[in-house]
Structures are given as structure tokens and as C-alpha cells.
Design an enzyme around this catalytic site. Sequence first.
Site, PDB file in Angstrom:
ATOM      1  N   LYS A 173      -4.331 -12.423   5.639  1.00  0.00           N
ATOM      2  CA  LYS A 173      -3.317 -11.498   5.124  1.00  0.00           C
ATOM      3  C   LYS A 173      -2.158 -12.330   4.589  1.00  0.00           C
ATOM      4  O   LYS A 173      -1.974 -13.473   5.010  1.00  0.00           O
ATOM      5  CB  LYS A 173      -2.825 -10.575   6.258  1.00  0.00           C
ATOM      6  CG  LYS A 173      -2.163  -9.307   5.796  1.00  0.00           C
ATOM      7  CD  LYS A 173      -3.138  -8.227   5.362  1.00  0.00           C
ATOM      8  CE  LYS A 173      -2.439  -7.103   4.658  1.00  0.00           C
ATOM      9  NZ  LYS A 173      -3.320  -5.965   4.389  1.00  0.00           N
ATOM     10  N   ASP A 193      -1.782  -4.669  -1.237  1.00  0.00           N
ATOM     11  CA  ASP A 193      -1.360  -3.915  -0.052  1.00  0.00           C
ATOM     12  C   ASP A 193      -0.052  -3.244  -0.485  1.00  0.00           C
ATOM     13  O   ASP A 193       0.183  -3.057  -1.696  1.00  0.00           O
ATOM     14  CB  ASP A 193      -1.165  -4.853   1.154  1.00  0.00           C
ATOM     15  CG  ASP A 193      -0.961  -4.103   2.475  1.00  0.00           C
ATOM     16  OD1 ASP A 193      -1.938  -3.600   3.047  1.00  0.00           O
ATOM     17  OD2 ASP A 193       0.186  -3.988   2.943  1.00  0.00           O
ATOM     18  N   SER A 247     -13.564  -4.228  -1.985  1.00  0.00           N
ATOM     19  CA  SER A 247     -13.192  -5.576  -2.436  1.00  0.00           C
ATOM     20  C   SER A 247     -14.370  -6.524  -2.243  1.00  0.00           C
ATOM     21  O   SER A 247     -14.632  -7.393  -3.086  1.00  0.00           O
ATOM     22  CB  SER A 247     -11.991  -6.099  -1.644  1.00  0.00           C
ATOM     23  OG  SER A 247     -10.787  -5.588  -2.166  1.00  0.00           O
ATOM     24  N   ASN A 251      -0.863   4.088  -3.137  1.00  0.00           N
ATOM     25  CA  ASN A 251      -2.282   4.024  -3.497  1.00  0.00           C
ATOM     26  C   ASN A 251      -3.178   4.755  -2.497  1.00  0.00           C
ATOM     27  O   ASN A 251      -4.002   5.589  -2.883  1.00  0.00           O
ATOM     28  CB  ASN A 251      -2.694   2.541  -3.616  1.00  0.00           C
ATOM     29  CG  ASN A 251      -4.187   2.387  -3.747  1.00  0.00           C
ATOM     30  OD1 ASN A 251      -4.896   2.172  -2.768  1.00  0.00           O
ATOM     31  ND2 ASN A 251      -4.688   2.522  -4.961  1.00  0.00           N
ATOM     32  N   GLN A 277      -7.191  -7.341  10.474  1.00  0.00           N
ATOM     33  CA  GLN A 277      -8.118  -7.525   9.347  1.00  0.00           C
ATOM     34  C   GLN A 277      -9.407  -8.230   9.778  1.00  0.00           C
ATOM     35  O   GLN A 277     -10.482  -7.936   9.254  1.00  0.00           O
ATOM     36  CB  GLN A 277      -7.404  -8.339   8.262  1.00  0.00           C
ATOM     37  CG  GLN A 277      -8.080  -8.305   6.910  1.00  0.00           C
ATOM     38  CD  GLN A 277      -7.765  -7.037   6.117  1.00  0.00           C
ATOM     39  OE1 GLN A 277      -6.639  -6.586   6.095  1.00  0.00           O
ATOM     40  NE2 GLN A 277      -8.770  -6.473   5.475  1.00  0.00           N
ATOM     41  N   LYS A 290     -10.250 -12.860   3.948  1.00  0.00           N
ATOM     42  CA  LYS A 290     -10.091 -11.767   2.985  1.00  0.00           C
ATOM     43  C   LYS A 290      -9.053 -10.814   3.547  1.00  0.00           C
ATOM     44  O   LYS A 290      -9.103 -10.439   4.723  1.00  0.00           O
ATOM     45  CB  LYS A 290     -11.458 -11.050   2.841  1.00  0.00           C
ATOM     46  CG  LYS A 290     -11.471  -9.900   1.882  1.00  0.00           C
ATOM     47  CD  LYS A 290     -11.843 -10.336   0.473  1.00  0.00           C
ATOM     48  CE  LYS A 290     -11.447  -9.339  -0.578  1.00  0.00           C
ATOM     49  NZ  LYS A 290     -10.066  -9.466  -1.069  1.00  0.00           N
TER      50      LYS A 290
HETATM   51  P1  NDP Z   1       1.818   1.452  -1.609  1.00  0.00           P
HETATM   52  O1  NDP Z   1       2.873   0.436  -1.813  1.00  0.00           O
HETATM   53  O2  NDP Z   1       0.999   1.880  -2.765  1.00  0.00           O
HETATM   54  O3  NDP Z   1       2.439   2.762  -0.949  1.00  0.00           O
HETATM   55  C1  NDP Z   1       3.121   2.730   0.264  1.00  0.00           C
HETATM   56  C2  NDP Z   1       3.657   4.112   0.532  1.00  0.00           C
HETATM   57  O4  NDP Z   1       4.167   4.182   1.845  1.00  0.00           O
HETATM   58  C3  NDP Z   1       4.791   4.498  -0.401  1.00  0.00           C
HETATM   59  O5  NDP Z   1       4.770   5.865  -0.620  1.00  0.00           O
HETATM   60  C4  NDP Z   1       6.017   4.085   0.418  1.00  0.00           C
HETATM   61  O6  NDP Z   1       7.218   4.729   0.067  1.00  0.00           O
HETATM   62  C5  NDP Z   1       5.572   4.521   1.789  1.00  0.00           C
HETATM   63  N1  NDP Z   1       6.313   3.810   2.820  1.00  0.00           N
HETATM   64  C6  NDP Z   1       6.490   2.476   2.955  1.00  0.00           C
HETATM   65  N2  NDP Z   1       7.266   2.208   4.007  1.00  0.00           N
HETATM   66  C7  NDP Z   1       7.603   3.410   4.543  1.00  0.00           C
HETATM   67  C8  NDP Z   1       8.391   3.815   5.637  1.00  0.00           C
HETATM   68  N3  NDP Z   1       9.018   2.911   6.427  1.00  0.00           N
HETATM   69  N4  NDP Z   1       8.471   5.146   5.902  1.00  0.00           N
HETATM   70  C9  NDP Z   1       7.830   6.045   5.128  1.00  0.00           C
HETATM   71  N5  NDP Z   1       7.093   5.716   4.065  1.00  0.00           N
HETATM   72  C10 NDP Z   1       6.976   4.419   3.783  1.00  0.00           C
HETATM   73  O7  NDP Z   1       0.890   0.878  -0.441  1.00  0.00           O
HETATM   74  P2  NDP Z   1      -0.580   1.292  -0.042  1.00  0.00           P
HETATM   75  O8  NDP Z   1      -0.807   2.739  -0.304  1.00  0.00           O
HETATM   76  O9  NDP Z   1      -1.502   0.292  -0.635  1.00  0.00           O
HETATM   77  O10 NDP Z   1      -0.561   1.002   1.524  1.00  0.00           O
HETATM   78  C11 NDP Z   1      -0.192   1.994   2.483  1.00  0.00           C
HETATM   79  C12 NDP Z   1      -0.731   1.607   3.849  1.00  0.00           C
HETATM   80  O11 NDP Z   1      -2.162   1.490   3.779  1.00  0.00           O
HETATM   81  C13 NDP Z   1      -0.245   0.259   4.393  1.00  0.00           C
HETATM   82  O12 NDP Z   1      -0.155   0.325   5.798  1.00  0.00           O
HETATM   83  C14 NDP Z   1      -1.367  -0.694   4.017  1.00  0.00           C
HETATM   84  O13 NDP Z   1      -1.401  -1.840   4.845  1.00  0.00           O
HETATM   85  C15 NDP Z   1      -2.567   0.217   4.253  1.00  0.00           C
HETATM   86  N6  NDP Z   1      -3.792  -0.196   3.567  1.00  0.00           N
HETATM   87  C16 NDP Z   1      -3.836  -0.334   2.211  1.00  0.00           C
HETATM   88  C17 NDP Z   1      -5.016  -0.686   1.600  1.00  0.00           C
HETATM   89  C18 NDP Z   1      -5.151  -0.730   0.120  1.00  0.00           C
HETATM   90  O14 NDP Z   1      -6.291  -0.871  -0.369  1.00  0.00           O
HETATM   91  N7  NDP Z   1      -4.093  -0.578  -0.667  1.00  0.00           N
HETATM   92  C19 NDP Z   1      -6.222  -1.011   2.385  1.00  0.00           C
HETATM   93  C20 NDP Z   1      -6.091  -0.749   3.804  1.00  0.00           C
HETATM   94  C21 NDP Z   1      -4.909  -0.391   4.355  1.00  0.00           C
HETATM   95  P3  NDP Z   1       8.351   3.943  -0.761  1.00  0.00           P
HETATM   96  O15 NDP Z   1       7.858   3.939  -2.165  1.00  0.00           O
HETATM   97  O16 NDP Z   1       9.571   4.762  -0.562  1.00  0.00           O
HETATM   98  O17 NDP Z   1       8.474   2.582  -0.165  1.00  0.00           O
END
Ligand code: NDP
Length: 448
Positions: free
Chosen positions: A128, A168, A380, A243, A113, A92
Site C-alpha cells: 500500500k 485508492d 487489478s 469510486n 491488503q 499489490k
Molecule cells: P474516492 O476518493 O473516490 O472517494 C472517497 C469518498 O469517501 C469521497 O466521497 C469522500 O468525500 C469520502 N470520504 C473520505 N473521507 C471521509 C470522511 N472522513 N468522512 C466521510 N466521507 C469521507 O475513494 P474510493 O471510493 O476509491 O475509496 C473509498 C474507500 O474504499 C476507501 O476506504 C478505500 O480504501 C476503499 N477501497 C477502494 C478501492 C478502489 O478500488 N478504489 C478498493 C478497495 C477498497 P470527500 O470528497 O469529501 O473527501
Amino acid sequence: MLNNSYVKRVYDSLVLKNSNEKEFLQAALEILASLEPYVECHPEIEKNKVLERFVEPERFIQFRVAWVDDKGEVQVNRGYRVQYNSSIGPYKGGLRFHPSVNASIIKFLGLEQVLKNSLTSLPMGGGKGGSDFDPKGKTDHEIMSFCQAFMTELYRHIGEDTDVPAGDIGVGGREIGYLYGQYKRIQNKNVGVLTGKGIPFGGSLGRTEATGYGLCYFTEEALRVMRQDSFKNKTVVISGSGNVAIYACEKATSLGAKVVAMSDSNGYIYDENGIDLVIVKEIKEVKRGRIKEYISSVPTAKYQEGARGIWQIPCDIALPCATQNELDLEDAKSLAKNGVIAVCEGANMPSTLEASKYFIEHQVVYGPAKAANAGGVATSGLEMSQNSIRMSWSFEEVDKKLKEIMVQIFQNVYQTAISLGNPYDTVTGANIAGFDKIAKAMLSLGVY
Ligand code: NDP
């Protein structure tokens, strides 16, 4: 960093085999270093080569994804799925669509994970996946074409009792919808093979909010236990505006905090009156725009080019929710100098090894990702249960279960850290608490 000769041997051999995978080696080093006290008390781990098996994925799949863009041109991307460890349940873990995705990123996320899923106490193994496909600037039609091409290969490797991907970075409700649609078309089956689905076709209420809300439930419990404190009247800085960041902002605000900054990969906004999340949601969730557009609606707020500067803003609580290695030692020092009391990670491995070590040494309440952001995968898991019994639970039921799980994760990590002599060392606490269950399962299942 490594003292135990067995652990060192395992790590050295990993370096030899994966020398160009820096994120994977970074995650593996942090995990292996913190497992040393466990390995020393459990000779059966070395005797049965459990660590060697634990760091080696059960399966690593790489595939071509060919699709046609709106101009009629053929595009070729690379797809991945790592099925890391299934000793406690079906693989998962999310799918990430981002140009930086490669084998190293997928393997670091997969290894993390495995331990994260173990901490949730639900029966889920770790996996993943993703692609170097960049969703930015693509039309809806192009996103659909890519998702359909990606699933046309992935479908043969997954299943509701085998491997259940989710979202993700770059994979949200829209992408999961297209991916699930293609799976259904190929397999002619309505099963819980993906999570994060839309509510009309088997999704769980509360899944969208779960990682951000769960992060705040974890942080609130950590503040209560470790500092007799809470989010109330605290100033909070959150990186990212995707998110996880959006729902962390929503919950922190509802718990009485003021969130003053958020970012994307181009830069960050600072609003001393507290971020207006309705505006951020409109920009990010509806228009899929850039965070700098916030200042057109709130002229008193400021926009700064460059995402890294966000950690210079004074705050009580920092919640890194963007990406890996976005917070380094210098950032950690300036957060501490400005009086931060808690740093809890919504993103995966956002702090470098040096930064997380600094937080622990300086007795900052520190929530490592695999514990603090486990609310997403936990919910999930709840979506999988609802799909299996063909029922759906109310938002309140799911949210209550999420909160209970996050409190239990904190307690498990914290009690383990105390038992090892340092209540602030939540990294060791989380890794050992997660690993204990995996190791016992692997030993019981025989050599594989
Ligand atoms: P999203 O795609 O919804 O959002 C990612 C955010 O991070 C965007 O605002 C993006 O900006 C920004 N970002 C990406 N790369 C960079 C960078 N190099 N520098 C600064 N900002 C950056 O992803 P999520 O919110 O789902 O995921 C965010 C983090 O949380 C990740 O590490 C993910 O692995 C982790 N995570 C997510 C889960 C989930 O349920 N969604 C669960 C557990 C962990 P831009 O739009 O400019 O790229």
C-alpha cells in the site's frame, strides 16, 4: 480480547514498537485475535515465528515529494510505500492521496491488503502507499506536477513483477494516467506496473466499476446463502460518493434495490425516491463538486451537514464506502434498531472493532472489508494478466470473472466461519481463510 499467550506476546511487542500508530494497531489486533484458533491448531506457526514475521512489513519506504504549485511556490509532501508481504506474489495495493495519510494508515491498509489479496485466490502479495498530499482544490496542472514528482521517486521501488500499485482515496483514473506517464518517461517501458490505467493505454474494462460491483456481488451471495434473500426491493444506505460508492449504488440499483442516501466528508443527501446516479456522477466525476449540490437538481431531496448522521437513516442494507472508522458502536446499534439485515464494507475498516463485534453478535449479515471489497484488487489482478499476455478482455468477460471471484470469496469465508462454529463470524472466517495460504507459503519459502 486476546487469550492465547503467543498471540498476546506478538501483539504486545507490536504495541511497544508502534505505540503511536492507532489504526495499524486496531487492524493488527482484530486480525491477531481472530487467528487464535488457527495458531492453536498449528504449532508450526509459533515454532517458526510466522506471526512475528507476518505483522512486520518486508519493507517500508518513506520519501520526500517536492513539487511546484501554480503560483510558482515549492511544496513539500511526504510519500510512502509499504511492501508488506510478497510470499504469494508481487506486492499489490493502492495509493492514497489524502491529508490524513501517515505511516499508521499506510501500514493498516497494507496489512489488510495482504489477507485481502490472498482471499482473491490470485497470486498477489500485499502492499500500500500514498501521500499526505490533498488533491482537493488543486488544478489539473498541480495534480500532474505532484504525480510526476511522486513517481520520480516511487519508480525505483516498483515493477510489473515486483510491486504494482493502483488507486485508492484521491487516486483515480486521472492520477493513474499522470503517474503511469511519468513511469514510462523514466523507464522507457510499456508494462503493467500500475493498474486502473485508462483503456487506451493498457487498462482493463470493468476496473472502474469493480470494487462497487464486487461489493454488491458479495452482498447478494451472502443474502442468498444466509437469508434466502436478495437486494430486490431493499432500501440501501451508502456512505461516500467516490469510486466505490458510485458503482455500489449503480449495481445495487440494477439488482432491484433503492439507494436513498449517499455522503461526502461534509454531509449526506437523502432522497426517498431513490438516488439519481446520473446527477451524482455529474457532480462527482465530471465537476469534482460536493454532494450537497444534488439538492439543486432534486429539490425534494434533503441535505444534512455532517457525514456521521447517515447511519441514523432506516435501511435494510448498509454499505459503508467512505473511509476507516466511519461507523462506530452507536451507529451499529441504531442500524440494528432500524432493522438492518446486512452491513457489507466497501471502504477499508469502516467499522470500529466494537461495531463489527456488535454486528456479529446480533447476527447481522456482515461482510468485512478484506472480503467484501476485494473485487477492486481482483480486477487489478485481471488487468495484470491482460497486460502480461498483451490482450484485452471484454467488459462482460471481466465482469463474469469478478462475479465468480466474489462468490468464491464469500463461500471460502463462510465455510471457514462455519467450520469454526459461528457462521456469522465472517471476520474470523476471512482472516483465517486469507492467512492459511500466506502462512503455508511463508513456511515453504524458508526463513526471511
Ligand atoms: P474516492 O476518493 O473516490 O472517494 C472517497 C469518498 O469517501 C469521497 O466521497 C469522500 O468525500 C469520502 N470520504 C473520505 N473521507 C471521509 C470522511 N472522513 N468522512 C466521510 N466521507 C469521507 O475513494 P474510493 O471510493 O476509491 O475509496 C473509498 C474507500 O474504499 C476507501 O476506504 C478505500 O480504501 C476503499 N477501497 C477502494 C478501492 C478502489 O478500488 N478504489 C478498493 C478497495 C477498497 P470527500 O470528497 O469529501 O473527501
